[in-house]
Design a protein around this motif. Sequence first.
Motif, PDB file in Angstrom:
ATOM      1  N   ARG A   1      15.017  -2.735 -13.055  1.00  0.00           N
ATOM      2  CA  ARG A   1      13.724  -2.176 -12.656  1.00  0.00           C
ATOM      3  C   ARG A   1      13.791  -1.708 -11.216  1.00  0.00           C
ATOM      4  N   ILE A   2      12.819  -0.897 -10.852  1.00  0.00           N
ATOM      5  CA  ILE A   2      12.714  -0.416  -9.478  1.00  0.00           C
ATOM      6  C   ILE A   2      12.048  -1.503  -8.645  1.00  0.00           C
ATOM      7  N   LEU A   3      12.688  -1.866  -7.533  1.00  0.00           N
ATOM      8  CA  LEU A   3      12.110  -2.856  -6.620  1.00  0.00           C
ATOM      9  C   LEU A   3      11.195  -2.191  -5.606  1.00  0.00           C
ATOM     10  N   GLY A   4      11.502  -0.965  -5.244  1.00  0.00           N
ATOM     11  CA  GLY A   4      10.691  -0.267  -4.256  1.00  0.00           C
ATOM     12  C   GLY A   4      11.092   1.185  -4.136  1.00  0.00           C
ATOM     13  N   VAL A   5      10.194   1.964  -3.538  1.00  0.00           N
ATOM     14  CA  VAL A   5      10.447   3.374  -3.307  1.00  0.00           C
ATOM     15  C   VAL A   5      10.162   3.650  -1.848  1.00  0.00           C
ATOM     16  N   GLY A   6      11.093   4.314  -1.194  1.00  0.00           N
ATOM     17  CA  GLY A   6      10.931   4.596   0.219  1.00  0.00           C
ATOM     18  C   GLY A   6      11.277   6.027   0.551  1.00  0.00           C
ATOM     19  N   THR A   7      11.377   6.306   1.814  1.00  0.00           N
ATOM     20  CA  THR A   7      11.670   7.642   2.296  1.00  0.00           C
ATOM     21  C   THR A   7      12.997   8.163   1.774  1.00  0.00           C
ATOM     22  N   PHE A   8      13.979   7.291   1.638  1.00  0.00           N
ATOM     23  CA  PHE A   8      15.319   7.719   1.255  1.00  0.00           C
ATOM     24  C   PHE A   8      15.624   7.522  -0.224  1.00  0.00           C
ATOM     25  N   GLY A   9      14.662   7.121  -1.018  1.00  0.00           N
ATOM     26  CA  GLY A   9      14.898   6.993  -2.450  1.00  0.00           C
ATOM     27  C   GLY A   9      14.383   5.688  -3.019  1.00  0.00           C
TER      28      GLY A   9
ATOM     29  N   ILE B   1       0.866  -1.173   0.000  1.00  0.00           N
ATOM     30  CA  ILE B   1       0.000   0.000   0.000  1.00  0.00           C
ATOM     31  C   ILE B   1       0.904   1.224   0.000  1.00  0.00           C
ATOM     32  N   ARG B   2       0.707   2.072  -0.964  1.00  0.00           N
ATOM     33  CA  ARG B   2       1.536   3.269  -1.066  1.00  0.00           C
ATOM     34  C   ARG B   2       0.916   4.463  -0.363  1.00  0.00           C
ATOM     35  N   LYS B   3      -0.430   4.533  -0.405  1.00  0.00           N
ATOM     36  CA  LYS B   3      -1.128   5.658   0.204  1.00  0.00           C
ATOM     37  C   LYS B   3      -2.515   5.193   0.613  1.00  0.00           C
TER      38      LYS B   3
ATOM     39  N   ALA C   1      -9.231   7.293   0.037  1.00  0.00           N
ATOM     40  CA  ALA C   1      -8.535   7.272  -1.250  1.00  0.00           C
ATOM     41  C   ALA C   1      -7.182   6.591  -1.049  1.00  0.00           C
ATOM     42  N   SER C   2      -6.913   5.544  -1.824  1.00  0.00           N
ATOM     43  CA  SER C   2      -5.721   4.722  -1.613  1.00  0.00           C
ATOM     44  C   SER C   2      -5.020   4.429  -2.928  1.00  0.00           C
ATOM     45  N   THR C   3      -3.725   4.195  -2.826  1.00  0.00           N
ATOM     46  CA  THR C   3      -2.932   3.766  -3.970  1.00  0.00           C
ATOM     47  C   THR C   3      -2.209   2.497  -3.566  1.00  0.00           C
ATOM     48  N   CYS C   4      -2.398   1.439  -4.354  1.00  0.00           N
ATOM     49  CA  CYS C   4      -1.750   0.159  -4.078  1.00  0.00           C
ATOM     50  C   CYS C   4      -0.921  -0.260  -5.282  1.00  0.00           C
ATOM     51  N   GLY C   5       0.265  -0.776  -5.027  1.00  0.00           N
ATOM     52  CA  GLY C   5       1.078  -1.353  -6.091  1.00  0.00           C
ATOM     53  C   GLY C   5       0.640  -2.784  -6.321  1.00  0.00           C
ATOM     54  N   VAL C   6       0.827  -3.270  -7.529  1.00  0.00           N
ATOM     55  CA  VAL C   6       0.439  -4.637  -7.861  1.00  0.00           C
ATOM     56  C   VAL C   6       1.655  -5.381  -8.404  1.00  0.00           C
ATOM     57  N   LEU C   7       1.942  -6.525  -7.813  1.00  0.00           N
ATOM     58  CA  LEU C   7       3.002  -7.399  -8.302  1.00  0.00           C
ATOM     59  C   LEU C   7       2.362  -8.689  -8.789  1.00  0.00           C
TER      60      LEU C   7
ATOM     61  N   LEU D   1      -4.794  -1.895   7.249  1.00  0.00           N
ATOM     62  CA  LEU D   1      -3.468  -1.733   6.675  1.00  0.00           C
ATOM     63  C   LEU D   1      -3.247  -0.295   6.243  1.00  0.00           C
ATOM     64  N   SER D   2      -1.993   0.128   6.291  1.00  0.00           N
ATOM     65  CA  SER D   2      -1.626   1.493   5.928  1.00  0.00           C
ATOM     66  C   SER D   2      -0.371   1.461   5.057  1.00  0.00           C
ATOM     67  N   PRO D   3       0.116   2.610   4.600  1.00  0.00           N
ATOM     68  CA  PRO D   3       1.282   2.610   3.715  1.00  0.00           C
ATOM     69  C   PRO D   3       2.449   1.771   4.259  1.00  0.00           C
ATOM     70  N   GLY D   4       2.999   0.954   3.365  1.00  0.00           N
ATOM     71  CA  GLY D   4       4.091   0.050   3.725  1.00  0.00           C
ATOM     72  C   GLY D   4       3.611  -1.367   3.983  1.00  0.00           C
ATOM     73  N   ASP D   5       2.310  -1.542   4.264  1.00  0.00           N
ATOM     74  CA  ASP D   5       1.745  -2.874   4.478  1.00  0.00           C
ATOM     75  C   ASP D   5       1.402  -3.512   3.130  1.00  0.00           C
TER      76      ASP D   5
END
Length: 115
Positions: free
Chosen positions: A91-99, A1-3, A46-52, A18-22
Motif C-alpha cells: 500500500r501507499i504510505l504517503g505522497v509527497g513532492t517527489f512521489g 492534511i493534504r490541502k 476547503a480542505s482535504t484530510c487523510g484518515v488513518l 494546521l496546513s498541508p503536511g500537518d
Amino acid sequence: IRKGKITVVNENGMINTLSPGDYFGDKLIQAESGAVCKQTITAEEASTCGVLTRSAIESVIGDITRLGKAVAPVASKLDRSINFPDLVKFRILGVGTFGKVWLVSHKTSGKPYAL
C-alpha cells in the motif's frame, strides 16, 4: 492534511493552525477505546484530510504504543543484495513532492521496507 487550513482548539483554549503536511488526532488514536475527542476541529477553507484508522496503523507498525517514542539511532545498513523484482508492493504510505512512498516487503524474508 493534504490541502487547506485547519484550526484545532484544545480543551485548555490553545489554538493551533494546521496546513498541508500537518496532522491531528494522534493522542486520541492512542487513547482507550471509546475515548471522546476534546478538541474542536474547524476547516478554515476547503480542505482535504487523510484518515488513518488504528487498525491500519497497527498493520504497519505493530503495537500502537510505539507512536511518539524516539527510536535509538543505528548505523545505516544498506542492503545492496535486494533487487526490485524481489519486492512485493502492499500500500501507499504517503505522497509527497517527489512521489509516492510504498510499503513493500521482501518476497523471501518478508522484511518490510518503505520504497
